[in-house]
Design a protein around this motif. Structure first.
Motif, short mmCIF file in Angstrom:
data_model
loop_
_atom_site.label_atom_id
_atom_site.label_comp_id
_atom_site.label_asym_id
_atom_site.label_seq_id
_atom_site.Cartn_x
_atom_site.Cartn_y
_atom_site.Cartn_z
N UNK A 201 -3.11 -5.14 0.27
CA UNK A 201 -2.53 -4.44 -0.87
C UNK A 201 -2.48 -2.93 -0.62
N UNK A 202 -3.53 -2.39 -0.02
CA UNK A 202 -3.56 -0.95 0.27
C UNK A 202 -2.48 -0.58 1.29
N UNK A 203 -2.31 -1.41 2.30
CA UNK A 203 -1.24 -1.17 3.29
C UNK A 203 0.12 -1.25 2.61
N UNK A 204 0.29 -2.24 1.75
CA UNK A 204 1.57 -2.38 1.03
C UNK A 204 1.84 -1.14 0.19
N UNK A 205 0.81 -0.62 -0.47
CA UNK A 205 0.98 0.58 -1.28
C UNK A 205 1.42 1.75 -0.42
N UNK A 206 0.76 1.95 0.70
CA UNK A 206 1.11 3.07 1.59
C UNK A 206 2.56 2.92 2.07
N UNK B 117 8.06 1.74 -9.17
CA UNK B 117 7.50 0.74 -10.07
C UNK B 117 6.75 -0.36 -9.34
N UNK B 118 7.30 -0.83 -8.23
CA UNK B 118 6.63 -1.86 -7.44
C UNK B 118 5.31 -1.31 -6.89
N UNK B 119 5.32 -0.06 -6.41
CA UNK B 119 4.09 0.55 -5.90
C UNK B 119 3.04 0.66 -7.01
N UNK B 120 3.47 1.00 -8.21
CA UNK B 120 2.53 1.07 -9.33
C UNK B 120 1.91 -0.31 -9.60
N UNK C 15 -6.50 5.33 2.09
CA UNK C 15 -6.77 6.47 1.22
C UNK C 15 -6.56 7.77 2.00
N UNK C 16 -7.05 7.82 3.22
CA UNK C 16 -6.86 9.02 4.05
C UNK C 16 -5.38 9.28 4.30
N UNK C 17 -4.64 8.23 4.63
CA UNK C 17 -3.20 8.38 4.87
C UNK C 17 -2.52 8.91 3.61
#
Length: 140
Positions: free
Chosen positions: A97-102, A125-128, A16-18
């Protein structure tokens, strides 16, 4: 309060901070071409930065758009991470999942600045979908 009684600052919270600071790097990239030049010569105008950015073209304009999109994606990501924590999502899954999103968002920014529109939209789209997976990772 006993510090050991506090919940841990998880890897997902670090993500979240990143994500919260990532848009500012886009902004720096968007402004870098105008730094060091006089305003009269088209240099960065800190007196009216939004108007100056609106006049930019090419990679600078795309970096500015990536900055705006990064700010737009932030509330859903923050909410998804908090909700997942509250629902007791498995921490390892949530962190991954959070790392993948970043990482996807970093790739998205690079593709945006690099003018790879179709691939950029695919990564968006993948990030969403990953963000939706974060939201539901604690669902039972």
């Amino acid at each position: 309060m006993n510090p050991s009684a506090l919940p841990p600052f998880t890897l997902a919270y670090w993500c979240v901070l990143i994500m919260a600071v990532l848009p500012f790097f886009c902004g720096l990239f968007a402004k870098r071409g105008g730094v060091g030049k006089k305003r009269s010569e088209g240099g960065y105008d800190n007196h009216n930065p939004r108007a100056w950015l609106a006049k930019q073209e090419g990679a600078a304009a795309r970096a500015n758009a990536a900055q705006a999109n990064s700010f737009e994606a932030l509330p859903f990501f923050i909410g998804a991470v908090i909700i997942a924590h509250q629902l007791g999502a498995p921490q390892g899954r949530l962190d991954m999942l959070a790392i993948a999103f970043v990482l996807l968002r970093i790739v998205y920014i690079a593709l945006y600045v690099g003018d790879k529109a179709t691939l950029r939209s695919t990564v968006w789209g993948v990030a969403l979908m990953v963000n939706i997976a974060i939201l539901f990772s604690g669902y039972r």
